[in-house]
Design an enzyme around this catalytic site. Sequence first.
Site, PDB file in Angstrom:
ATOM      1  N   SER A   1     -19.991  24.522  18.303  1.00  0.00           N
ATOM      2  CA  SER A   1     -21.136  23.619  18.486  1.00  0.00           C
ATOM      3  C   SER A   1     -20.769  22.197  18.045  1.00  0.00           C
ATOM      4  CB  SER A   1     -22.359  24.120  17.706  1.00  0.00           C
ATOM      5  OG  SER A   1     -22.071  24.247  16.337  1.00  0.00           O
TER       6      SER A   1
ATOM      7  N   TYR B   1     -32.931  19.806  11.533  1.00  0.00           N
ATOM      8  CA  TYR B   1     -32.609  19.149  12.816  1.00  0.00           C
ATOM      9  C   TYR B   1     -33.145  17.717  12.823  1.00  0.00           C
ATOM     10  CZ  TYR B   1     -37.421  19.549  14.430  1.00  0.00           C
ATOM     11  OH  TYR B   1     -38.770  19.399  14.553  1.00  0.00           O
TER      12      TYR B   1
ATOM     13  N   SER C   1     -19.434   9.463  23.923  1.00  0.00           N
ATOM     14  CA  SER C   1     -20.025   8.429  24.795  1.00  0.00           C
ATOM     15  C   SER C   1     -20.959   9.039  25.834  1.00  0.00           C
ATOM     16  CB  SER C   1     -18.916   7.621  25.471  1.00  0.00           C
ATOM     17  OG  SER C   1     -18.281   6.818  24.496  1.00  0.00           O
ATOM     18  N   ASN C   2     -20.603  10.208  26.365  1.00  0.00           N
ATOM     19  CA  ASN C   2     -21.518  10.858  27.323  1.00  0.00           C
ATOM     20  C   ASN C   2     -22.870  11.158  26.683  1.00  0.00           C
ATOM     21  OD1 ASN C   2     -19.802  10.853  29.472  1.00  0.00           O
ATOM     22  ND2 ASN C   2     -19.398  13.055  29.496  1.00  0.00           N
TER      23      ASN C   2
ATOM     24  N   GLY D   1     -26.313   6.567  11.523  1.00  0.00           N
ATOM     25  CA  GLY D   1     -24.861   6.594  11.379  1.00  0.00           C
ATOM     26  C   GLY D   1     -24.152   5.932  12.545  1.00  0.00           C
TER      27      GLY D   1
ATOM     28  N   TYR E   1     -33.433  25.188  17.223  1.00  0.00           N
ATOM     29  CA  TYR E   1     -33.256  24.096  16.260  1.00  0.00           C
ATOM     30  C   TYR E   1     -34.284  24.127  15.129  1.00  0.00           C
ATOM     31  CZ  TYR E   1     -36.667  21.542  19.177  1.00  0.00           C
ATOM     32  OH  TYR E   1     -37.773  21.167  19.887  1.00  0.00           O
TER      33      TYR E   1
ATOM     34  N   GLU F   1     -19.858  11.343  15.900  1.00  0.00           N
ATOM     35  CA  GLU F   1     -21.292  10.979  15.825  1.00  0.00           C
ATOM     36  C   GLU F   1     -21.909  10.858  17.221  1.00  0.00           C
ATOM     37  OE1 GLU F   1     -22.701   8.608  12.669  1.00  0.00           O
ATOM     38  OE2 GLU F   1     -20.902   8.898  11.471  1.00  0.00           O
TER      39      GLU F   1
ATOM     40  N   GLY G   1       6.825  -5.613  23.188  1.00  0.00           N
ATOM     41  CA  GLY G   1       7.521  -4.486  22.547  1.00  0.00           C
ATOM     42  C   GLY G   1       7.055  -4.296  21.117  1.00  0.00           C
TER      43      GLY G   1
ATOM     44  N   LEU H   1       1.425  -8.205  22.208  1.00  0.00           N
ATOM     45  CA  LEU H   1       2.552  -8.205  21.269  1.00  0.00           C
ATOM     46  C   LEU H   1       3.826  -7.687  21.940  1.00  0.00           C
ATOM     47  CD1 LEU H   1       0.238  -8.612  19.085  1.00  0.00           C
ATOM     48  CD2 LEU H   1       1.739  -7.354  17.540  1.00  0.00           C
TER      49      LEU H   1
HETATM   50  C1  LIG Z   1     -11.852  12.615  13.276  1.00  0.00           C
HETATM   51  C2  LIG Z   1     -13.157  13.339  13.420  1.00  0.00           C
HETATM   52  C3  LIG Z   1     -14.085  13.275  12.397  1.00  0.00           C
HETATM   53  C4  LIG Z   1     -15.296  13.970  12.501  1.00  0.00           C
HETATM   54  N1  LIG Z   1     -16.171  13.946  11.447  1.00  0.00           N
HETATM   55  C5  LIG Z   1     -17.267  14.770  11.486  1.00  0.00           C
HETATM   56  C6  LIG Z   1     -18.100  14.908  10.333  1.00  0.00           C
HETATM   57  O1  LIG Z   1     -17.889  14.274   9.285  1.00  0.00           O
HETATM   58  N2  LIG Z   1     -19.155  15.762  10.403  1.00  0.00           N
HETATM   59  C7  LIG Z   1     -19.426  16.489  11.518  1.00  0.00           C
HETATM   60  O2  LIG Z   1     -20.391  17.253  11.501  1.00  0.00           O
HETATM   61  N3  LIG Z   1     -18.664  16.372  12.639  1.00  0.00           N
HETATM   62  C8  LIG Z   1     -17.581  15.532  12.639  1.00  0.00           C
HETATM   63  N4  LIG Z   1     -16.771  15.423  13.738  1.00  0.00           N
HETATM   64  C9  LIG Z   1     -17.091  16.203  14.943  1.00  0.00           C
HETATM   65  C10 LIG Z   1     -17.550  15.328  16.094  1.00  0.00           C
HETATM   66  O3  LIG Z   1     -18.841  14.831  15.825  1.00  0.00           O
HETATM   67  C11 LIG Z   1     -17.456  16.163  17.373  1.00  0.00           C
HETATM   68  O4  LIG Z   1     -16.079  16.318  17.655  1.00  0.00           O
HETATM   69  C12 LIG Z   1     -18.199  15.516  18.523  1.00  0.00           C
HETATM   70  O5  LIG Z   1     -19.573  15.547  18.325  1.00  0.00           O
HETATM   71  C13 LIG Z   1     -17.864  16.204  19.867  1.00  0.00           C
HETATM   72  O6  LIG Z   1     -17.992  17.589  19.762  1.00  0.00           O
HETATM   73  P1  LIG Z   1     -16.801  18.518  20.326  1.00  0.00           P
HETATM   74  O7  LIG Z   1     -15.526  18.045  19.709  1.00  0.00           O
HETATM   75  O8  LIG Z   1     -17.177  19.929  20.112  1.00  0.00           O
HETATM   76  O9  LIG Z   1     -16.725  18.194  21.868  1.00  0.00           O
HETATM   77  P2  LIG Z   1     -17.616  18.881  23.030  1.00  0.00           P
HETATM   78  O10 LIG Z   1     -19.055  18.868  22.634  1.00  0.00           O
HETATM   79  O11 LIG Z   1     -16.996  20.165  23.421  1.00  0.00           O
HETATM   80  O12 LIG Z   1     -17.422  17.810  24.186  1.00  0.00           O
HETATM   81  C14 LIG Z   1     -16.229  17.783  24.997  1.00  0.00           C
HETATM   82  C15 LIG Z   1     -16.496  16.822  26.163  1.00  0.00           C
HETATM   83  O13 LIG Z   1     -17.611  17.304  26.931  1.00  0.00           O
HETATM   84  C16 LIG Z   1     -18.585  16.281  27.055  1.00  0.00           C
HETATM   85  N5  LIG Z   1     -19.936  16.870  27.051  1.00  0.00           N
HETATM   86  C17 LIG Z   1     -20.424  17.836  26.231  1.00  0.00           C
HETATM   87  N6  LIG Z   1     -21.711  18.072  26.521  1.00  0.00           N
HETATM   88  C18 LIG Z   1     -22.044  17.226  27.526  1.00  0.00           C
HETATM   89  C19 LIG Z   1     -23.237  16.987  28.259  1.00  0.00           C
HETATM   90  N7  LIG Z   1     -24.380  17.640  28.003  1.00  0.00           N
HETATM   91  N8  LIG Z   1     -23.209  16.051  29.241  1.00  0.00           N
HETATM   92  C20 LIG Z   1     -22.076  15.384  29.510  1.00  0.00           C
HETATM   93  N9  LIG Z   1     -20.916  15.550  28.852  1.00  0.00           N
HETATM   94  C21 LIG Z   1     -20.902  16.465  27.866  1.00  0.00           C
HETATM   95  C22 LIG Z   1     -18.383  15.375  25.839  1.00  0.00           C
HETATM   96  O14 LIG Z   1     -18.874  14.074  26.083  1.00  0.00           O
HETATM   97  C23 LIG Z   1     -16.858  15.414  25.675  1.00  0.00           C
HETATM   98  O15 LIG Z   1     -16.289  14.457  26.523  1.00  0.00           O
HETATM   99  C24 LIG Z   1     -15.581  14.709  13.671  1.00  0.00           C
HETATM  100  C25 LIG Z   1     -14.641  14.750  14.706  1.00  0.00           C
HETATM  101  C26 LIG Z   1     -13.440  14.093  14.583  1.00  0.00           C
HETATM  102  C27 LIG Z   1     -12.441  14.192  15.709  1.00  0.00           C
END
Ligand SMILES: Cc1cc2nc3c(=O)[nH]c(=O)nc-3n(C[C@H](O)[C@H](O)[C@H](O)COP(=O)(O)OP(=O)(O)OC[C@H]3O[C@@H](n4cnc5c(N)ncnc54)[C@H](O)[C@@H]3O)c2cc1C
Length: 387
Positions: A138, A240, A374-375, A250, A186, A371, A348, A346
Amino acid sequence: MNPTEPSRPALGTLSEDERLFRDSVHAFADRDIRPLVREMDEQATIPRALLDKLFALGLMGIEIPEADGGSGASFFHAVLAVEALSTVDPAIAVVVDVQNTLVVNALLRHGASDLQRRYLPKLASSTIGAYALSEAGSGSDAFAMATRATATGDGWTLSGRKLWITNSHEADVFIVFATVDRTAGYHGVTAFLVERGFPGFAIGRKEDKLGIRASSTCELLFDDCHVPGANIVGEVGKGYKLAIETLNEGRIGIGAQMVGLAQGALDHAMTYTKARHQFGKPIAEFQAVQHQLARAATDIHAARLTVYEAARLRDTERPFLTEAAMCKLFASEVAERVASLAVNLLGGNGFVKEYPVEKLFRDAKIGQIYEGTSNLQLQTIAKQILR
Ligand SMILES: Cc1cc2nc3c(=O)[nH]c(=O)nc-3n(C[C@H](O)[C@H](O)[C@H](O)COP(=O)(O)OP(=O)(O)OC[C@H]3O[C@@H](n4cnc5c(N)ncnc54)[C@H](O)[C@@H]3O)c2cc1C
């Protein structure tokens, strides 16, 4: 126009206090963080001494009231701090960002007074916090979480795993979301404050990342972890709402991180193009290069205004949902674009670790992921404008 009407400040205008604060954070970043950036990135660690300096400067409890040991400042100040730190190192900025805009924010807005009294002074002085929502199954669909909380006589036991949790290697306090009833969707989601030492709680694997490498990102493991009843943040089943509200705020911090990153990259590009000579003159004298720099500066200015606008709306308790999503969406695109341009300008040297822009280019990518991707920001904006 009525000439006697008091003049309104321009959108990007800072008060004297805000300007001094931003400049002091910038000076600190330049002096104390810049010399460490490359090593922290390569080693994927932050020296505790640097984290202690963030506390000493009051940057880890910006909105915490002075009576609880904090700086008693505004959300806008937190945004300025994140922006200023990000011009030098977005990985340090995200430590400050998560602490202020997610952890402290959640406690200030939703924590019972007993919880605030027990934890805010620690968070202001020495304790790092983390915010644990995401799981392997999730991410974007955050409330489909599998981590569950079961009521016991005097509290709750948590079982499950969290993934991708920023600050978790260093943190002692974790805001953890779990469901008390999966069938309730939720409405079952509840926020708990978990201490590192609670039995049944362990920090798992640390991720090896593309960017913001110094910032730790780990898995959290809950194996019948006992949490006292008094450590619920807000109300049972209202997690939630807490998550939506804090993440909306955030997001403005992440917008600020991306603006600072872009500004840092542009500053490097300007310094370099003025010093580097080709065809008998500085490359900054070629009109093609000037236009690229001018476009980047314009992009950053626009992104900064969207971030400041969202933060000002939040501080004055006006709706900011759409503006927060827009500022994160736009600023993260600008950061990627400007950091990429800086690498190009810059030449190389943009591609090697001896110069700082390849790191900023790697760091920029995270702005479009955490957080809310972009989608997901586009989805929020679309829902609001089509209402
Ligand atoms: C460095 C890092 C730090 C983080 N820190 C935290 C933290 O402190 N606390 C925390 O709770 N989480 C944290 N996260 C998690 C982060 O919030 C999630 O990785 C992010 O919300 C995306 O979830 P996912 O990786 O499961 O991608 P997915 O939800 O699987 O998404 C994969 C792709 O599918 C697209 N997608 C998914 N659903 C839809 C939709 N309905 N419509 C269109 N496109 C969609 C997304 O845009 C994305 O391009 C962190 C992640 C990273 C990489």
